[in-house]
Scaffold this active site. Structure first.
Site, short mmCIF file in Angstrom:
data_model
loop_
_atom_site.label_atom_id
_atom_site.label_comp_id
_atom_site.label_asym_id
_atom_site.label_seq_id
_atom_site.Cartn_x
_atom_site.Cartn_y
_atom_site.Cartn_z
N GLU A 63 -3.14 -32.87 12.29
CA GLU A 63 -4.07 -33.68 11.50
C GLU A 63 -3.96 -33.36 10.03
O GLU A 63 -3.29 -32.40 9.63
CB GLU A 63 -5.52 -33.40 11.96
CG GLU A 63 -5.92 -31.94 11.72
CD GLU A 63 -7.35 -31.59 12.13
OE1 GLU A 63 -7.89 -32.21 13.05
OE2 GLU A 63 -7.91 -30.68 11.49
N CYS A 117 -11.75 -19.92 10.30
CA CYS A 117 -11.42 -21.05 9.43
C CYS A 117 -12.67 -21.44 8.65
O CYS A 117 -13.70 -21.78 9.23
CB CYS A 117 -10.93 -22.23 10.26
SG CYS A 117 -10.57 -23.69 9.27
MN MN Z 1 -7.90 -29.38 10.06
#
Ligand code: MN
Length: 149
Positions: A63, A117
């Site tokens: 993505e 993340c």
């Molecule tokens: Mn991503």
């Protein structure tokens, strides 16, 4: 919701007061064997810190999006596509993914890949590759071998 100031990792390798979530809604995007833990989602900071774990043989969605990712590999090892290169990553590596850069994580053979993340709390939805994007990505043999869609 008021969180305890300190929440510990449990024996099962999960955190106190953190519910493991599905990575994404099933069928919404291609992925395999990924779990998602939202560790912090703080409106004051304006960021979310998530922990993702990809089982052996799994992969995150290929993505891109307008928001950036700041990643710290916390467990295992693997490879990540960032733009037009596939990089080896291992525990404690820092990985920067700039806006609108194609990316995908995969664990090394037979191991788990776990990573933190950080993202903006308010962010755009990920874009999936069109066939023309895949064609461009697959023009590079190392990328063609790596990506899973
Ligand atoms: Mn991503």
């Amino acid at each position: 919701m008021t969180l305890k100031p300190v929440r510990r990792m449990q024996a099962n390798h999960q955190w106190e007061a953190v519910t493991p979530l599905h990575y994404k809604e099933e069928g919404s995007a291609p992925f395999k064997d990924v779990s998602r833990h939202v560790l912090f989602g703080d409106t004051h900071i304006g960021a979310e810190l998530r922990y993702f774990e990809v089982s052996a043989g799994g992969y995150t969605t290929l993505e891109r999006h307008e928001h950036a990712h700041a990643v710290l590999i916390l467990r295992g090892a693997g490879r990540v596509l960032i733009g037009d290169e596939v990089h080896e990553v291992a525990c404690n590596d820092l990985v920067s993914i700039a806006p609108m850069t194609w990316h995908q994580f995969r664990p090394a053979d037979g191991v788990v890949l776990g990573f933190l993340c950080m993202v903006n709390q308010s962010r755009d939805r990920p874009q999936l590759p069109h066939s023309s994007d895949l064609e461009r990505l697959r023009a590079t043999p190392a990328i063609s071998e790596f990506i899973r869609v």
